[in-house]
Write a protein that holds these residues in place. Structure first.
Motif, short mmCIF file in Angstrom:
data_model
loop_
_atom_site.label_atom_id
_atom_site.label_comp_id
_atom_site.label_asym_id
_atom_site.label_seq_id
_atom_site.Cartn_x
_atom_site.Cartn_y
_atom_site.Cartn_z
N GLY A 126 14.39 18.38 52.00
CA GLY A 126 14.24 18.26 53.15
C GLY A 126 15.19 18.14 54.46
O GLY A 126 15.26 17.82 55.47
N THR B 284 9.49 15.63 63.47
CA THR B 284 8.64 14.42 63.17
C THR B 284 7.40 14.87 62.75
O THR B 284 6.68 15.78 63.37
N GLY B 285 6.96 14.04 61.54
CA GLY B 285 5.73 14.50 60.98
C GLY B 285 5.54 15.58 60.08
O GLY B 285 4.43 16.22 59.81
N VAL B 286 6.98 16.24 59.90
CA VAL B 286 6.99 17.74 59.24
C VAL B 286 7.23 17.33 57.87
O VAL B 286 8.20 16.85 57.39
N ASP B 287 6.20 17.60 56.74
CA ASP B 287 6.22 17.62 55.38
C ASP B 287 7.03 18.89 55.06
O ASP B 287 6.39 20.02 54.56
N LYS C 52 8.78 19.70 52.23
CA LYS C 52 8.32 20.04 50.75
C LYS C 52 6.83 20.73 50.66
O LYS C 52 6.66 21.69 49.94
N ASP C 53 6.07 20.36 51.39
CA ASP C 53 4.51 20.78 51.29
C ASP C 53 4.35 22.18 52.08
O ASP C 53 3.68 22.99 51.63
#
Length: 752
Positions: free
Chosen positions: A84, A97-100, A102-103
């Motif tokens: 990440g 902010t709030g961004v995943d 890996k997903d």
């Protein structure tokens, strides 16, 4: 129906047409925002799919190749999906902010939808995502190079997946019209972007409580729920009332990139309230009362002159038929004379029955049928009744409650038509601009590309752009080197630079093309050796059907896209290529938008006759030139619209429509009833009159068959019995039916 239909229409200080127009303006702005977001997301994904970093797999080089040509990205970052962490960045810092990571980077999912997030500067940012496959070498690198951000790891592989994130400012909605504000708010009611306004600006509503409840619900769901737009009428202040329109930035099927963002467009404008007019209840009651009087009068006339005499004929004929019996009591019925009353045909039947009665008694012989003078009969009576009903319905259909459109249409409605036409012109301008930008990116990808790669680039561009009818590459001699899609309508002479051009000025199909110069290949020697066969220009023909869809908007009426000579290139209605506008008044309105070279021209709007069809009324028309900035700057195109004034939801037109409906229903109901009366009563009565007079005149051979099971049929059956009695009397040597008892005396004209 007349009283309820006309009495329930009330004049409003702000007509419903203005509220509907504000809602439609918000819809136009929401569609523009959604189209812009979808185009940016596709551009980022297309750039990531075609990125080919030349000679290096450094993150910075990969990032430079990923940024789309002409894309207004404020910043970009290349992320490692395993950790990440950013590998390379460009421009402003991308808020994650709030961004995943890996997903999002999982390859088993579909396209990554954009997101709206907050930034350090306070202004929200639109994040666009794309997966990137970067080739990786197989040799071992030292730890210093790995810390420097080289993509070549310690494992052998052909490619490695990364995540590219582009950040850009949230586009403000494009709204037009003086004094109108436009805001883009998120699902919490926070303003993401505001459109610049001309004239007096309104106070920005930043609190979520300012968002209408229906708009907040649509923003929370983020998909099509059947309620994605509306309008709200605010309270009045300083002699003005605010009209607010809202529309959710979501497609009807909820499958585009902008549907899940929960964005809503708010537009607002303050309008002066119209003078409050009285309701139309008094006129409705007067018209309904007049119709009741006419209906009662017609009913009494028909009863007294047609139905009542016919009932008397039915009783008299039945009595005469009974008088030809064998018993003395039955024969006594012939002693009573037949009363003769009624209007024309009933009177003639009564006189014929009286003559037959006297013949049966032997008082007289057959009386020849006297020629009847042409005088008004029951047909004329029915016609007079129809004229009386028409005297009520025709004025309502053509005269009453008619207001000239120039006075009925408020100036605010004309301004809204012009604002929506400006939005349509902006939509055409943006589409042409995106086509030119994407074609320029494709031209860069074609530079020095091998044939297989060039064919793949053309195929991908044609599939990604439904507006492209045909896509082909020209060499320096103008010959087509490669082609995708349909056969070109007409090829270009290889132009220089890039832009939009109108290829033909006559023919069955307008040929409009976007073109971009292919940069010279890096292998200059190979290009020089190729000579005239080297690709020089890539051309995309823009389909007319797509232009028709661009100018078609609900509630805008008929829309035309014209060239510099005011001839039609595309339209929302059926047209012939390069035909003139449907009326000279429209052409003169378009001519008002002409300006000196180098200036943009001014929009024009008016209330005028926009067509030549019979009965076509006035329309609210507007003409807007395409802006001089952009690829279509030198074309001189115009967008022209015309909405019938009667289609606007104005009280005067509602009253006019309902008045015409009342008159039409009265004429239809009256015509149907009187037509039924003519078929059921008048026609059989005239036939019965002829039969009775011929029987009284001595015709004994014609057998009378009753056709109808009503009074006319009953009289016909009685006449047949009388005919048989007369035939029997003639065969018996002239024996008359003499009554055994003296007949009572009746006064003339008394009832039987």
């Amino acid at each position: 129906m007349t009283a309820l239909g006309l009495g329930t229409v009330h004049e409003q200080d702000v007509p419903q047409a203005l509220s509907d127009a504000e809602r439609q303006i918000a819809q136009d702005a929401a569609d523009s925002v959604g189209t812009s977001i979808n185009a940016s997301a596709r551009a980022v994904r297309r750039s990531a799919a075609s990125a080919t970093p030349a000679g290096s797999s450094k993150p910075a080089a990969v990032l430079r190749s990923l940024l789309p040509t002409g894309h207004p990205a404020a910043g970009g970052v290349l992320l490692d999906p395993r950790t990440g962490k950013p590998l390379a960045a460009s421009g402003e810092k991308v808020p994650l902010t709030g961004v995943d990571v890996k997903d999002l980077a999982r390859p088993d999912t579909g396209n990554i939808a954009p997101r709206v997030v907050g930034s350090g500067s306070g202004a929200p940012r639109l994040l666009l995502f794309a997966r990137v496959s970067v080739p990786v070498a197989g040799r071992k690198q030292d730890e210093d190079q790995d810390q420097a951000g080289d993509l070549r790891g310690d494992q052998d592989a052909e490619s490695r997946g990364l995540l590219f994130v582009a950040s850009e400012k949230v586009a403000a909605p494009a709204v037009y019209g003086p004094g109108r504000t436009g805001q883009l708010v998120d699902r919490n009611g926070k303003v993401c972007a505001s459109a610049p306004t001309t004239g007096a600006a309104l106070t920005a509503a930043t609190d979520h409580r300012a968002l209408p409840a229906a708009a907040a619900n649509a923003a929370q769901t983020g998909v099509h729920t059947g309620d994605v737009s509306g309008s709200v009428l605010g309270d009045g202040h300083h002699g003005l009332r605010r009209v607010t329109g809202w529309a959710s930035v979501a497609a009807a099927d909820g499958k585009d990139d902008a549907s899940g963002l929960g964005l809503t467009v708010l537009t607002a404008r303050e309008v002066p309230p119209a003078k409050a007019g009285g309701d139309h209840m008094w006129f409705a009651l007067m018209a309904a009362g007049a119709l009741v009087v006419i209906a009662v009068l017609v009913t009494l006339v028909l009863w007294g002159t047609m139905q009542r005499p016919l009932l008397r004929l039915h009783l008299s004929a039945a009595r005469l038929a009974k008088g030809v019996g064998d018993t003395p009591g039955e024969r006594a019925e012939l002693a009573r004379p037949v009363p003769v009353d009624g209007f024309d045909e009933p009177g003639r039947v009564g006189r014929a029955l009286e003559s037959i009665r006297r013949q049966l008694l032997g008082e007289t012989g057959p009386e020849p049928v006297q020629p009847v003078r042409r005088r008004p009969g029951v047909r004329a009576l029915v016609l007079v009744c129809a004229l009386v009903i028409a005297a009520w319905g025709v004025p309502l259909l053509f005269l009453f409650n008619r207001v000239p459109a120039a006075k009925a249409v408020p100036a605010a409605a004309v301004a809204d038509q012009r604002a929506r036409t400006e939005a349509a012109a902006d939509r055409v301008q943006r589409c042409l601009g995106r086509s030119r930008s994407d074609l320029a990116a494709a031209a860069s990808a074609l530079s020095g590309a091998p044939p297989e790669r060039a064919a793949e680039v053309l195929r991908r561009e044609h599939d990604d752009h439904p507006t492209f009818r045909s896509l082909y590459v020209l060499d320096r001699t103008g010959a087509v080197v490669r082609q995708e899609g349909q056969q070109p309508l007409r090829t270009l002479v290889p132009p220089t630079g890039d832009g939009i051009t109108q290829v033909n000025t006559s023919g069955k199909i307008p040929a409009i093309a976007a073109y971009a110069r292919i940069p010279a290949a890096r292998n200059a020697k190979g290009a020089k050796k190729a000579g005239g066969t080297a690709p020089a220009v890539v051309v995309a023909e823009i389909g007319v059907d797509e232009l028709n869809d661009l100018v078609t908007r609900p509630g805008l009426g008929k829309v035309w896209l014209t060239d510099e000579h005011h001839r039609v290139l595309a339209a929302s209605v059926g047209f012939e290529a390069f035909e003139p506008l449907p009326s000279r008044r429209l052409t003169r309105l378009v001519a008002k938008t002409d300006a000196a070279p180098g200036s943009a021209g001014n929009p024009a709007s008016a209330v005028l006759h926009a067509g030549t069809a019979p009965g076509e009324g006035l329309s609210v028309a507007a003409a807007v030139p395409l802006a001089l900035k952009g690829p279509a700057a030198g074309l001189g195109w115009r967008v022209v619209s015309a909405e019938p004034a009667a289609a606007l939801k104005l009280a005067v037109y509602q009253v006019q429509a309902r008045t015409m409906l009342a008159g039409l229903l009265a004429l239809s109901a009256g015509g149907a009833c009187l037509g039924w009366l003519y078929i059921v009563v008048v026609g059989p009565l005239r036939t019965l009159t002829g039969c009775a007079e011929r029987l009284a005149g001595g015709d004994r051979r014609t057998v009378l068959f009753p056709v109808h099971h009503d009074e006319c049929g009953s009289v016909t059956r009685s006449l047949e019995l009388l005919r048989q009695a007369l035939v029997e009397r003639d065969r018996g040597g002239g024996r008359a039916y003499v009554a055994s008892d003296p007949a009572p005396s009746f006064q003339r004209g008394s009832a039987p």
